[in-house]
Enzyme design. Sequence first.
Site, short mmCIF file in Angstrom:
data_model
loop_
_atom_site.label_atom_id
_atom_site.label_comp_id
_atom_site.label_asym_id
_atom_site.label_seq_id
_atom_site.Cartn_x
_atom_site.Cartn_y
_atom_site.Cartn_z
N ALA B 71 0.87 -1.17 0.00
CA ALA B 71 0.00 0.00 0.00
C ALA B 71 0.90 1.22 0.00
O ALA B 71 0.98 1.96 0.97
CB ALA B 71 -0.92 0.00 1.22
N GLY B 73 0.56 3.80 -1.86
CA GLY B 73 -0.30 4.98 -1.86
C GLY B 73 0.15 6.06 -2.83
O GLY B 73 0.01 7.25 -2.56
N CYS B 129 -5.15 1.31 -9.44
CA CYS B 129 -4.49 1.16 -8.13
C CYS B 129 -5.58 0.93 -7.08
O CYS B 129 -6.50 1.73 -6.97
CB CYS B 129 -3.68 2.41 -7.80
SG CYS B 129 -3.03 2.37 -6.12
N GLY B 243 2.02 -11.34 -11.71
CA GLY B 243 2.62 -12.60 -11.26
C GLY B 243 3.62 -13.24 -12.19
O GLY B 243 3.92 -14.42 -12.04
#
Lengths: 250, 304
Positions: B71, B73, B129, B243
């Site tokens: 996170a 941000g 996001c 991934g």
Amino acid sequence: MHIAAVKKIIDECENTKTILFDWNIEAKPGQFVMVWLPDVDEVPMSLSHLSGTKGITVEKVGEATAAIHKLKPGDKIGIRGPFGNGFSKAGSSGDSRSSNKILAIGGGTGIAPLAPTVEKWAAEGCEITCAIGGNTKSKLLFSERLKNTGSSVHVATDDGSDGHNGFVTEVAEKLLSEQKFDRIITCGPEPMTVIMVQLASRFEVPIQCSLERYMKCGFGICGSCSIGGFRVCKDGPVFDGRLLSSLAEF
Amino acid sequence: MPSSRTEIAGIEMQNPTILASGILGQTGESILRVFKEGGAGCAVTKSIGIEPRDGHGNPCALELDNSLINAMGLPNPGIDAFGDEIKIALKSGKPVIGSIFASTPEDFATLAGKMEDFGAHAVELNLSCPHAEKYGLEVGTDPGRVGDILAAVKSKVKIPVFSKISAMVPDIRGLAKTIEASGGDGIVAINTLKAMKIEPEIGKPVLRNVYGGLSGPAIKPVGVMCVFEISREVKIPVIGVGGITTGADAIEYFMAGASAIQIGSGVHYRGIDVFKKVNAEIIKFMEAHGYDDLSQLIGMARGV
């Protein structure tokens, strides 16, 4: 993340405490951990104790470190890591000299990661000379601990209350002009590190410097601690002095 | 030797591996290192907004089993301070894509215009996001809003405009069609998945922001599925992300319909040279299976 209960708290010197906790993991001297204080913050801290019981040594400077100072035995903290490369006796690539005679220079809480390094390397047979500095005698960290390794320990204080009256770099310069060292390791305020890199270059001794930066992820993906494209958390925190000299940001 | 060269909306890439936004892309020097030492064929910058922003407090990233959760941000220096970083990154001679985030079509257009002025080869709109209030996923779920943003950006810049979208939208095929119909030049899928971690011994969420985004090997099957669905729906190129740490992962994305792939958390799993490694594994796979050109693989599994 490892959740550890605080095992013991030691008052080291003025405004500086060591927090010991059990954590059965291999860590190298000079590596660091991210310490989570629930509801407060998570901050990078060098490991000052590396045996089965691990420890961090923290000066109270802000909100997170104040919260660390309030910890009591039994309190739980989160630990991520150990991260980073740590100090290396063998040196970085292209520098394969074995190093038996080592100069360790530390300033303030920068002495925290140096102490376990000196302990380990002294036990392995290195001849180590330490020079440590602080504002004043009551703020000098780990001078007894370093002496207990059998190393010679030189002291500098800004106010002259102990040892040399002045900067530890002045002691280092004198030592370098008198003796031949195989390697220098250093950790402390960045202006001190900058001078040490210059001295190392002048005396042609390889130097490894541990740097400090604000960190977020700790494992090399966010880039918030980058200096000249190198990540302090992952490529460091210990850098070869020659690399640092080539970086504009240093 | 087979060629893994690829091209997306006119941007030529020597290899199909792209640095994903948010990883090491905040300084020009870091991006240069990803090209030189890492071997990436292209790089996307960290997402840049109108104003400087610190992002969320720590803890903001954790390693979990088979995944990472972060996170950050959207910390960034603001668009006006970012021109120098782009210029440094462009010294590589490789394509650099500027990622941008905003909450209005006007701000997206302003940011895209500046990225174009700085010399970016394309812009990537962060519509996905999952952990920043008023940005990312909060503007990227509603096709109408995404269409307005694209219209504003497309009327402002000539460079290609890619839209990075989330798997966590109600109708990903509908969203993809809207992006194509609004003039979008490509779709990047997927972003991290909104996620959280609670520490049982403490009894609290670990991330300061509570919510974060899940990345790493655990999310790859979700990304592959999204690329598969999107590329069946639209003709514009799709860039696969989520991934990828090996050449085999990348091959799955190509077969699902991706023309190039992005790598983010893979930097953690395999080092900065993950791009070089993945590209070598792609070429090895192509060699072993008799493919000469990457285009032979793209969309293979779609059947049509």
